[in-house]
Write a protein that holds these residues in place. Structure first.
Motif, PDB file in Angstrom:
ATOM      1  N   TYR A   1       4.169   3.544  15.615  1.00  0.00           N
ATOM      2  CA  TYR A   1       3.854   4.355  16.787  1.00  0.00           C
ATOM      3  C   TYR A   1       2.345   4.512  16.938  1.00  0.00           C
ATOM      4  N   ALA A   2       1.674   4.826  15.833  1.00  0.00           N
ATOM      5  CA  ALA A   2       0.220   5.001  15.879  1.00  0.00           C
ATOM      6  C   ALA A   2      -0.483   3.690  16.216  1.00  0.00           C
ATOM      7  N   ALA A   3      -0.025   2.594  15.632  1.00  0.00           N
ATOM      8  CA  ALA A   3      -0.633   1.283  15.935  1.00  0.00           C
ATOM      9  C   ALA A   3      -0.478   0.965  17.418  1.00  0.00           C
ATOM     10  N   ASN A   4       0.685   1.244  17.977  1.00  0.00           N
ATOM     11  CA  ASN A   4       0.900   1.012  19.409  1.00  0.00           C
ATOM     12  C   ASN A   4       0.049   1.953  20.254  1.00  0.00           C
ATOM     13  N   TRP A   5      -0.093   3.220  19.832  1.00  0.00           N
ATOM     14  CA  TRP A   5      -0.940   4.159  20.578  1.00  0.00           C
ATOM     15  C   TRP A   5      -2.367   3.639  20.613  1.00  0.00           C
ATOM     16  N   LEU A   6      -2.860   3.187  19.469  1.00  0.00           N
ATOM     17  CA  LEU A   6      -4.230   2.664  19.402  1.00  0.00           C
ATOM     18  C   LEU A   6      -4.385   1.445  20.312  1.00  0.00           C
ATOM     19  N   LYS A   7      -3.426   0.538  20.264  1.00  0.00           N
ATOM     20  CA  LYS A   7      -3.489  -0.658  21.111  1.00  0.00           C
ATOM     21  C   LYS A   7      -3.473  -0.281  22.593  1.00  0.00           C
ATOM     22  N   ASP A   8      -2.637   0.693  22.945  1.00  0.00           N
ATOM     23  CA  ASP A   8      -2.511   1.100  24.351  1.00  0.00           C
ATOM     24  C   ASP A   8      -3.694   1.935  24.852  1.00  0.00           C
ATOM     25  N   ASN A   9      -4.521   2.443  23.949  1.00  0.00           N
ATOM     26  CA  ASN A   9      -5.614   3.336  24.336  1.00  0.00           C
ATOM     27  C   ASN A   9      -6.987   2.828  23.898  1.00  0.00           C
TER      28      ASN A   9
ATOM     29  N   ALA B   1       0.820  -1.217   0.000  1.00  0.00           N
ATOM     30  CA  ALA B   1       0.000   0.000   0.000  1.00  0.00           C
ATOM     31  C   ALA B   1       0.849   1.262   0.000  1.00  0.00           C
ATOM     32  N   GLY B   2       2.170   1.128   0.032  1.00  0.00           N
ATOM     33  CA  GLY B   2       3.018   2.305   0.003  1.00  0.00           C
ATOM     34  C   GLY B   2       3.521   2.737   1.366  1.00  0.00           C
ATOM     35  N   PHE B   3       3.269   1.927   2.415  1.00  0.00           N
ATOM     36  CA  PHE B   3       3.729   2.292   3.747  1.00  0.00           C
ATOM     37  C   PHE B   3       5.244   2.184   3.880  1.00  0.00           C
ATOM     38  N   GLY B   4       5.808   1.115   3.327  1.00  0.00           N
ATOM     39  CA  GLY B   4       7.221   0.876   3.574  1.00  0.00           C
ATOM     40  C   GLY B   4       7.419   0.715   5.070  1.00  0.00           C
ATOM     41  N   LYS B   5       8.567   1.128   5.570  1.00  0.00           N
ATOM     42  CA  LYS B   5       8.815   1.069   7.011  1.00  0.00           C
ATOM     43  C   LYS B   5       8.792   2.492   7.542  1.00  0.00           C
ATOM     44  N   LYS B   6       7.655   2.870   8.084  1.00  0.00           N
ATOM     45  CA  LYS B   6       7.493   4.216   8.625  1.00  0.00           C
ATOM     46  C   LYS B   6       7.248   4.111  10.125  1.00  0.00           C
ATOM     47  N   PRO B   7       8.129   4.723  10.911  1.00  0.00           N
ATOM     48  CA  PRO B   7       7.946   4.659  12.369  1.00  0.00           C
ATOM     49  C   PRO B   7       6.603   5.200  12.825  1.00  0.00           C
ATOM     50  N   VAL B   8       6.043   6.189  12.125  1.00  0.00           N
ATOM     51  CA  VAL B   8       4.765   6.757  12.544  1.00  0.00           C
ATOM     52  C   VAL B   8       3.660   5.702  12.500  1.00  0.00           C
ATOM     53  N   VAL B   9       3.742   4.766  11.563  1.00  0.00           N
ATOM     54  CA  VAL B   9       2.724   3.716  11.472  1.00  0.00           C
ATOM     55  C   VAL B   9       2.787   2.819  12.706  1.00  0.00           C
TER      56      VAL B   9
ATOM     57  N   PHE C   1      -9.199   7.275  12.916  1.00  0.00           N
ATOM     58  CA  PHE C   1      -9.481   7.904  11.629  1.00  0.00           C
ATOM     59  C   PHE C   1      -8.193   8.374  10.967  1.00  0.00           C
ATOM     60  N   ARG C   2      -7.311   9.009  11.731  1.00  0.00           N
ATOM     61  CA  ARG C   2      -6.034   9.476  11.177  1.00  0.00           C
ATOM     62  C   ARG C   2      -5.205   8.300  10.658  1.00  0.00           C
ATOM     63  N   PHE C   3      -5.207   7.214  11.397  1.00  0.00           N
ATOM     64  CA  PHE C   3      -4.462   6.011  11.014  1.00  0.00           C
ATOM     65  C   PHE C   3      -5.026   5.420   9.716  1.00  0.00           C
ATOM     66  N   LYS C   4      -6.346   5.308   9.638  1.00  0.00           N
ATOM     67  CA  LYS C   4      -6.979   4.783   8.428  1.00  0.00           C
ATOM     68  C   LYS C   4      -6.740   5.711   7.241  1.00  0.00           C
ATOM     69  N   SER C   5      -6.768   7.010   7.474  1.00  0.00           N
ATOM     70  CA  SER C   5      -6.519   7.977   6.392  1.00  0.00           C
ATOM     71  C   SER C   5      -5.136   7.797   5.801  1.00  0.00           C
ATOM     72  N   LEU C   6      -4.181   7.499   6.661  1.00  0.00           N
ATOM     73  CA  LEU C   6      -2.824   7.259   6.191  1.00  0.00           C
ATOM     74  C   LEU C   6      -2.805   6.050   5.252  1.00  0.00           C
ATOM     75  N   GLY C   7      -3.514   5.008   5.621  1.00  0.00           N
ATOM     76  CA  GLY C   7      -3.573   3.812   4.771  1.00  0.00           C
ATOM     77  C   GLY C   7      -4.280   4.052   3.456  1.00  0.00           C
TER      78      GLY C   7
ATOM     79  N   HIS D   1      -1.738  11.343   1.108  1.00  0.00           N
ATOM     80  CA  HIS D   1      -0.881  10.481   1.928  1.00  0.00           C
ATOM     81  C   HIS D   1       0.105  11.322   2.740  1.00  0.00           C
ATOM     82  N   TYR D   2       0.695  12.320   2.106  1.00  0.00           N
ATOM     83  CA  TYR D   2       1.669  13.159   2.798  1.00  0.00           C
ATOM     84  C   TYR D   2       0.987  14.054   3.825  1.00  0.00           C
ATOM     85  N   ILE D   3      -0.175  14.567   3.483  1.00  0.00           N
ATOM     86  CA  ILE D   3      -0.940  15.381   4.427  1.00  0.00           C
ATOM     87  C   ILE D   3      -1.354  14.517   5.615  1.00  0.00           C
ATOM     88  N   SER D   4      -1.846  13.309   5.351  1.00  0.00           N
ATOM     89  CA  SER D   4      -2.274  12.394   6.419  1.00  0.00           C
ATOM     90  C   SER D   4      -1.114  12.024   7.326  1.00  0.00           C
ATOM     91  N   THR D   5       0.062  11.825   6.750  1.00  0.00           N
ATOM     92  CA  THR D   5       1.245  11.511   7.560  1.00  0.00           C
ATOM     93  C   THR D   5       1.559  12.669   8.500  1.00  0.00           C
TER      94      THR D   5
END
Length: 167
Positions: free
Chosen positions: A13-21, A3-11, A114-120, A146-150
């Motif tokens: 980090y956000a996945a962990n934030w969602l899991k933790d919250n 999907a174009g994510f590659g290895k992005k730390p923000v992805v 929503f922000r996480f899904k927008s990135l995807g 994609h860049y705005i969402s990031t």
């Protein structure tokens, strides 16, 4: 990666934030996923049809409210939700009509989701643009989100971190 994510730390980090919250859901219903002005037909003050169902899913009704908060505000100085009402009045009317209390903690979680899904979604469009045999400018324009969402996701995560750290 497809999907174009590659290895992005923000992805991560956000996945962990969602899991933790994660939030508890006491109500599951049909979520439109793109409910806003422009996706319904109104006649004589009543909604007679709802359009654009490709993001429908089951979930917490506040997911739809977070989408409106994150994506559909009129320009300043009004910042009306879904270009219809000021936020406070929107919330009051929503609570009266639905019987569902607006829970700010849940909205915070669903805003981040929503922000996480927008990135995807933006990354998928960027991947399609990069591999398209026939270039459709609409995909290219959407790929730019994609860049705005990031950027917005990084900003939201930074604000959450700062609020928790008191900085």
């Amino acid at each position: 990666a497809r999907a174009g994510f590659g290895k992005k730390p923000v992805v991560a980090y956000a996945a962990n934030w969602l899991k933790d919250n994660l939030v508890e859901n006491d109500r599951i219903c049909l979520i439109h996923g793109d409910y806003r002005s422009g996706n319904y037909i109104e006649r004589d003050g009543r909604i007679v049809a709802i359009l654009d169902w490709e993001l429908v899913h089951l979930g917490d009704p506040l997911d739809d409210i977070a989408y409106i908060l994150g994506a559909w505000r009129s320009a300043p100085p009004h910042n009306w939700l879904s270009h219809l009402l000021p936020e406070e009045e929107f919330f009051e009317r929503y609570e009266q009509a639905s019987g569902i209390k607006i829970d700010m903690q849940k909205l915070e979680f669903y805003n981040m989701l929503f922000r996480f899904k927008s990135l995807g979604i933006g990354a998928t469009a960027a991947g399609a643009w990069n591999t398209a045999h026939e270039l459709d400018l609409r995909i290219g324009v959407f790929a730019m989100t994609h860049y705005i969402s990031t950027f917005v996701l990084i900003s939201e995560l930074y604000n959450q971190h700062s609020a928790r750290e008191g900085t």
